[in-house]
Scaffold this active site. Structure first.
Site, PDB file in Angstrom:
ATOM      1  N   ARG A   1     -11.239 -12.373   6.259  1.00  0.00           N
ATOM      2  CA  ARG A   1     -10.884 -11.922   4.912  1.00  0.00           C
ATOM      3  C   ARG A   1     -10.854 -13.080   3.915  1.00  0.00           C
ATOM      4  NH1 ARG A   1      -6.018 -11.933   2.184  1.00  0.00           N
ATOM      5  NH2 ARG A   1      -5.068 -12.755   4.077  1.00  0.00           N
TER       6      ARG A   1
ATOM      7  N   HIS B   1      -2.395 -14.737  10.792  1.00  0.00           N
ATOM      8  CA  HIS B   1      -2.027 -14.403   9.413  1.00  0.00           C
ATOM      9  C   HIS B   1      -2.443 -12.987   9.020  1.00  0.00           C
ATOM     10  CE1 HIS B   1      -1.113 -15.080   5.245  1.00  0.00           C
ATOM     11  NE2 HIS B   1      -2.378 -14.928   4.857  1.00  0.00           N
TER      12      HIS B   1
ATOM     13  N   ALA C   1       0.847  -1.208   0.000  1.00  0.00           N
ATOM     14  CA  ALA C   1       0.000   0.000   0.000  1.00  0.00           C
ATOM     15  C   ALA C   1       0.875   1.248   0.000  1.00  0.00           C
ATOM     16  CB  ALA C   1      -0.926  -0.011   1.224  1.00  0.00           C
TER      17      ALA C   1
ATOM     18  N   GLU D   1      -8.188 -20.253  -4.678  1.00  0.00           N
ATOM     19  CA  GLU D   1      -7.943 -20.306  -3.237  1.00  0.00           C
ATOM     20  C   GLU D   1      -9.260 -20.501  -2.511  1.00  0.00           C
ATOM     21  OE1 GLU D   1      -3.766 -18.015  -2.500  1.00  0.00           O
ATOM     22  OE2 GLU D   1      -5.546 -16.782  -2.513  1.00  0.00           O
TER      23      GLU D   1
ATOM     24  N   ARG E   1     -11.054 -20.038   5.919  1.00  0.00           N
ATOM     25  CA  ARG E   1      -9.893 -20.299   6.776  1.00  0.00           C
ATOM     26  C   ARG E   1     -10.243 -20.533   8.235  1.00  0.00           C
ATOM     27  NH1 ARG E   1      -5.736 -15.952   4.046  1.00  0.00           N
ATOM     28  NH2 ARG E   1      -5.543 -17.209   2.171  1.00  0.00           N
TER      29      ARG E   1
ATOM     30  N   HIS F   1      -4.426 -18.562   9.552  1.00  0.00           N
ATOM     31  CA  HIS F   1      -4.281 -19.313   8.293  1.00  0.00           C
ATOM     32  C   HIS F   1      -3.997 -20.765   8.662  1.00  0.00           C
ATOM     33  CE1 HIS F   1      -2.648 -20.630   4.462  1.00  0.00           C
ATOM     34  NE2 HIS F   1      -2.918 -19.465   3.904  1.00  0.00           N
TER      35      HIS F   1
HETATM   36  C1  SIN Z   1      -1.883 -17.726   0.849  1.00  0.00           C
HETATM   37  O1  SIN Z   1      -1.100 -17.725  -0.097  1.00  0.00           O
HETATM   38  O2  SIN Z   1      -2.390 -18.735   1.312  1.00  0.00           O
HETATM   39  C2  SIN Z   1      -2.206 -16.440   1.494  1.00  0.00           C
HETATM   40  C3  SIN Z   1      -2.970 -15.591   0.608  1.00  0.00           C
HETATM   41  C4  SIN Z   1      -3.732 -14.582   1.400  1.00  0.00           C
HETATM   42  O3  SIN Z   1      -3.733 -14.639   2.622  1.00  0.00           O
HETATM   43  O4  SIN Z   1      -4.387 -13.750   0.791  1.00  0.00           O
END
Ligand code: SIN
Length: 512
Positions: free
Chosen positions: A364, A329, A14, A112, A272, A226
């Protein structure tokens, strides 16, 4: 128009995006606590989420973000992120950023957790953050000032406005930097936990500084864990990207049992918070957990960084099992801002993970954070170019008093945070944490520079304040929502729906 002086505190994505938009017509200085090689952005593996594929739709990305955030997000913030994100990412690619592509030149889009489509733009396989930071560092070379080793201490306040920032170098000397606009881009506070993917510098300094100056801070109870850090004894952990599960890896225990089977319809790609909690239950039973990567073809080409991290830690990834555990995380809360990065204090701004725009809600969505950094830095840049300079009076230098400070050591604080304010929370744990924190000296007001304090002591004052605020927020929220899980209040409560916990230090004390 007169060039404005802009100070950016922090050196993640940022900060660089903002600097890249402002340097031509303004004097931009980046102050960073460590070096420009240290940030969470540079460690980011997964990539940037954006609905740019022909078959994708921005509405789906909005929906995924809201669902992952358990609808605690502000819809307008999410729409802004997702819609403007498409343009911001398109511009980045047009500027020459080398994202991964196939041999026809088509973008390779990753998948993801909790995304309904493949929409993750990545670079260097699993090194998107590093590629982005190097891209901007090259772009900005010689165009802005960068001062390393400066720990932000407190805001310089005059007439209710922020007119600068006091910092301390490694030599324990205080410095005052005045500017027309002060932007906090200091990242989150994941490094206050003892299992974390975060850079050690991510300790929430911006939250502490802004709060002491009177800024509102919100949603601090929402800390994302995470599921897959490499399980080693290291004090800071390496991440095993969710993209690895996106490519087919499966979470198993030591007996090869698939632990996510039946736990959630999306199984290994569930949000997550859900995966991390299932893992905690297994770990508490004494099980060992692994990512089974047998099904991933060309693992070493897709994930060159993770391969090297495994090898550095003597883990033979070719056997197909990578030991993992969940860790802190990302922090969804932070300094409350509007969608232009403005805090409630004139001339003080926050962007990136330190800010709470309410875009992430209670949890998130993967790969929305690099996007957030880019979108809200761009919006703030547009706003700042419409603003004017400020006049400065002489900033008085405080008389510094001697005082005895009782502080814990950082390792202990990180363990306490993990044990009591971690994945599973309860009144008894949070109360223990509160009582433990009460043993230490904590300056709440914007007067840290009135005391003779070393850099280490100032840093600990920031840690303690953030730990206290997070604990207070987690204790107050009597429900479970997204990343905030209370074993004693295991369900969402109607009473807490769309309610944020906000703290602000005013002359009348703390308002909630
Ligand atoms: C990841 O690569 O698992 C993390 C990606 C994220 O937290 O946005």
């Amino acid at each position: 128009m007169k060039r404005q002086k802009i100070i950016i505190v922090g050196s993640g994505l940022a900060a660089y995006v903002l600097a890249s938009k402002l340097w031509q017509h303004n004097d931009v200085t980046i102050l960073t606590k460590n070096t420009t090689q240290h940030s969470n952005s540079i460690r980011a593996q997964g990539g940037i989420a954006a609905a740019i594929a022909a078959k994708d739709q921005w509405q789906l990305h909005v929906e995924d973000t809201l669902k992952a955030g358990v609808f605690h997000n502000h819809q307008k913030a999410v729409e802004t992120l997702v819609k403007e994100g498409k343009q911001v990412v398109t511009n980045l690619l047009q500027q020459g950023f080398l994202a991964d592509r196939d041999h026809h030149g088509e973008l390779l889009l990753g998948r993801e957790g909790a995304h309904s489509e493949r929409r993750i733009i990545h670079a260097g396989g699993d090194q998107t953050g590093k590629y982005l930071i190097y891209f901007y560092q090259q772009l900005l070379q010689g165009k802005i000032a960068i001062i390393e080793g400066q720990l932000a201490v407190e805001c310089v306040m005059e007439g209710g406005e922020c007119k600068g920032i006091m910092t301390m170098g490694h030599d324990n000397q205080l410095h005052t930097y005045t500017a027309d606009h002060i932007v906090l881009a200091t990242g989150g506070f994941g490094a206050l936990y003892d299992t974390t993917s975060n850079d050690p510098s991510a300790t929430g300094d911006g939250i502490a500084i802004a709060y002491r100056a009177g800024a509102k801070v919100s949603d601090l109870e929402f800390v994302q864990f995470h599921p897959t850090m490499l399980a080693t004894q290291a004090p800071y952990n390496d991440l095993i990207s969710e993209a690895v599960r996106g490519e087919g890896a499966i979470l198993v225990d030591q007996n090869d049992r698939e632990i996510m089977k039946g736990a959630h319809p999306l199984e290994n790609l569930a949000p997550r918070d859900i995966v991390a909690r299932v893992m905690m239950t297994e770990l508490t039973k004494g099980h060992q957990l692994y990512l089974d990567i047998h099904q991933i073809k060309n693992f070493q080409t897709k994930f060159p960084f993770i391969k090297s991290v495994c090898e550095k830690n003597n883990i033979d990834w070719q056997q197909g099992l990578i030991p993992v555990k969940p860790g802190a995380h990302f922090t969804m809360g932070g300094v409350e801002t509007d969608l232009r990065g403005r805090t409630n204090i004139p001339r003080l701004y926050a962007i990136g993970e330190v800010a709470c725009t309410h875009v992430h809600g209670a949890n998130r969505l993967a790969s929305n954070s690099l996007l957030e950094g880019m979108v809200f830095a761009t919006r703030l840049a547009d706003y700042l170019t419409t603003q004017s300079s400020v006049s400065f009076s002489n900033i008085p230098v405080n008389q510094r008093l001697h005082h005895t400070f009782h502080h814990p050591d950082l390792d202990r604080l990180r363990k306490q945070m993990t044990n009591h304010v971690g994945i599973n929370r309860s009144e008894s744990g949070l109360k223990q944490m509160t009582e433990w924190l009460e043993k230490f000296t904590l300056i709440q007001e914007n007067h840290l520079t009135s005391y003779v304090l070393s850099r280490g002591q100032i840093q600990m004052q920031h840690h303690l304040l953030v730990a206290q605020l997070v604990t207070k927020a987690a204790r107050k929220r009597l429900e479970s929502r997204g990343a905030h899980y209370r074993v004693d209040y295991p369900f969402k409560s109607e009473q807490w729906r769309n309610k944020s916990i906000t703290f602000q230090l005013t002359k009348q004390g703390v308002t909630v």
